[in-house]
Write an enzyme that holds these catalytic residues in place. Structure first.
Site, PDB file in Angstrom:
ATOM      1  N   GLU A 315       0.832  -1.209   0.000  1.00 27.37           N
ATOM      2  CA  GLU A 315       0.000   0.000   0.000  1.00 27.37           C
ATOM      3  C   GLU A 315       0.864   1.255   0.000  1.00 27.37           C
ATOM      4  OE1 GLU A 315      -3.788   2.118   2.261  1.00 27.37           O
ATOM      5  OE2 GLU A 315      -2.682   0.526   3.288  1.00 27.37           O
ATOM      6  N   HIS A 340      -8.793  -4.163  13.357  1.00 30.35           N
ATOM      7  CA  HIS A 340      -9.326  -4.343  12.006  1.00 30.35           C
ATOM      8  C   HIS A 340     -10.737  -4.920  12.105  1.00 30.35           C
ATOM      9  CE1 HIS A 340      -9.854  -4.950   7.897  1.00 30.35           C
ATOM     10  NE2 HIS A 340      -8.879  -5.791   7.615  1.00 30.35           N
TER      11      HIS A 340
END
Length: 413
Positions: A315, A340
């Site tokens: 990313e 998460h």
């Protein structure tokens, strides 16, 4: 093309079960991680998660039947939706119910119910007995369906399932239905309740979770050289999206404009992101194009960054490829605090991006003390404390198993 704005927000997470508390804890850099108390975690490699506060009970918000008939993920969705709808202040009785729809996301649906029922079945000595609500409680679409039923919303209604990109996928679809004139208001977001033995065990088997059991609050450390996996989280995030002229006519409070969104696929691997971030690059480029923004006009980027060795690096490469000429871009990874939330992650992080735009604050990435030397140079990752700066536009990334990439962009109205 019709403009779309955000007029309501709702959240249920380890860092708060209302938006105000949640946002304050995010800005202050608090961690929601702690030892799991929902079941005995001693036999698992990972024994902690970003679990909702122990003093939180869905009975504070829902009636007995809503709790009995719905899995925990649906209960979270209903609570966050109630907050967002109340916050928005729209009155469905004053408009056609067909003008209000629900598009919701979830990665796993009723995992807790599924595990409980199968466990009871395998232990049954005589004829197995299944709860009559077993199937409805496990269905991934049920959160969106129940929001529609509870509030009499008769417009578009379906569920997006794209693993950890599910909520952003739902938000994008809701955006477009309003743009196309198919709805005036859309309830959207995501929910998941994956702090279960099956989920923890399964993600342990994938070697995806951090095993820093001696220090859970420091376990999620995106972009850090010592990152060793993500921290499981749970909860829900809900946004009320509304056609701009409709919101303005009724005098609604407008948080921000949902300016653009995009989805792409890595077409690479079932769990790993593309090592060079090809799908992520295109997703961000298309989202900016959809929003009518150049890369140098984005002030804040909420990274998907889960604290995994491979994912964070790919990313970072993608962000650098798109924004390398934007020296003022601030990047943070708020999963370091929330954990998460799988299919709910995009919705919760959309709320963070929206509040960043409204409050001109970039939240920190906590626990990150030594940046991975393989990260592209020039990436401005906000660590330690929140950064006060003007945020006219914010972008939020989510990526999911299966190669799903979903990106949303918010800007000041």
């Amino acid at each position: 093309m019709k403009r779309v704005v955000v007029t309501g927000l709702g959240v249920v997470s380890a860092l708060g079960t209302d938006v105000s508390t949640f946002w304050q804890n995010i800005v202050n850099g608090q961690s929601g991680a702690k030892t799991i108390t929902r079941f005995n975690p001693e036999k698992f490699k990972t024994q902690f998660a970003a679990q909702l506060p122990d003093d939180f009970s869905t009975a504070q918000f829902l009636d007995r039947n809503e709790i009995k008939r719905n899995d925990l993920y649906t209960q979270y969705a209903l609570i966050a939706a109630q907050q967002a709808i109340t916050d928005s202040g729209f009155d469905v009785s004053a408009m056609s119910p067909y003008d209000v729809g629900v598009i919701f996301g979830s990665a796993q649906g009723g995992m807790e119910t599924f595990e409980e029922q199968i466990s009871e079945y395998t232990q049954a000595q005589n004829e197995p007995h299944f709860n009559p609500f077993f199937i409805p409680k496990t269905l991934v679409n049920m959160a969106g369906g129940l929001i529609s039923i509870k509030y009499g919303l008769m417009g578009i209604n379906y569920t997006t399932v794209s693993a950890c990109a599910s909520a952003n996928s739902a938000i994008m679809d809701a955006l477009n239905y309003i743009r196309w004139g198919k709805a005036k208001i859309m309830i959207t977001g995501g929910a998941d309740a994956p702090i279960t033995e099956g989920s923890i065990g399964g993600y342990n088997a994938l070697k995806a979770l951090s095993t820093r059991n001696n220090d859970p609050q420091a376990a999620s450390r995106p972009f850090d050289t010592e990152r060793d996996g993500f921290v499981m989280g749970e909860g829900a995030g809900v946004l009320v999206l509304e056609e701009y002229e409709h919101a303005k006519a009724r005098g609604a409070h407008i948080y921000a404009e949902l300016a653009g969104a995009a989805m792409t696929s890595d077409a690479y691997h079932i769990t790993a992101t593309h090592p060079e971030g090809k799908g992520a690059i295109k997703g961000m480029e298309l989202a900016l194009q959809d929003a009518g923004l150049n890369a140098d006009e984005v002030d804040y980027l909420n990274a998907h960054a889960t604290s995994t060795p491979v994912g964070d690096l790919s990313e970072a490469k993608a962000i650098h490829a798109v924004f390398q000429n934007n020296a003022g871009l601030a990047v943070s990874a708020t999963k370091s605090m929330t954990g998460h939330l799988l299919g709910a992650a995009g919705a919760v992080e959309a709320i963070i991006a929206i509040r960043s735009v409204t409050d001109n604050v970039v939240p920190p990435t906590i626990n990150t003390t030594q940046l991975d030397e393989r990260l592209p140079s020039g990436l401005q990752i906000v660590t330690g404390q929140a950064l006060q700066k003007t945020v006219n536009a914010a972008l939020s990334n989510t990526f999911g198993f299966g190669g799903h990439n979903s990106v949303v962009v918010f800007k000041k109205i």
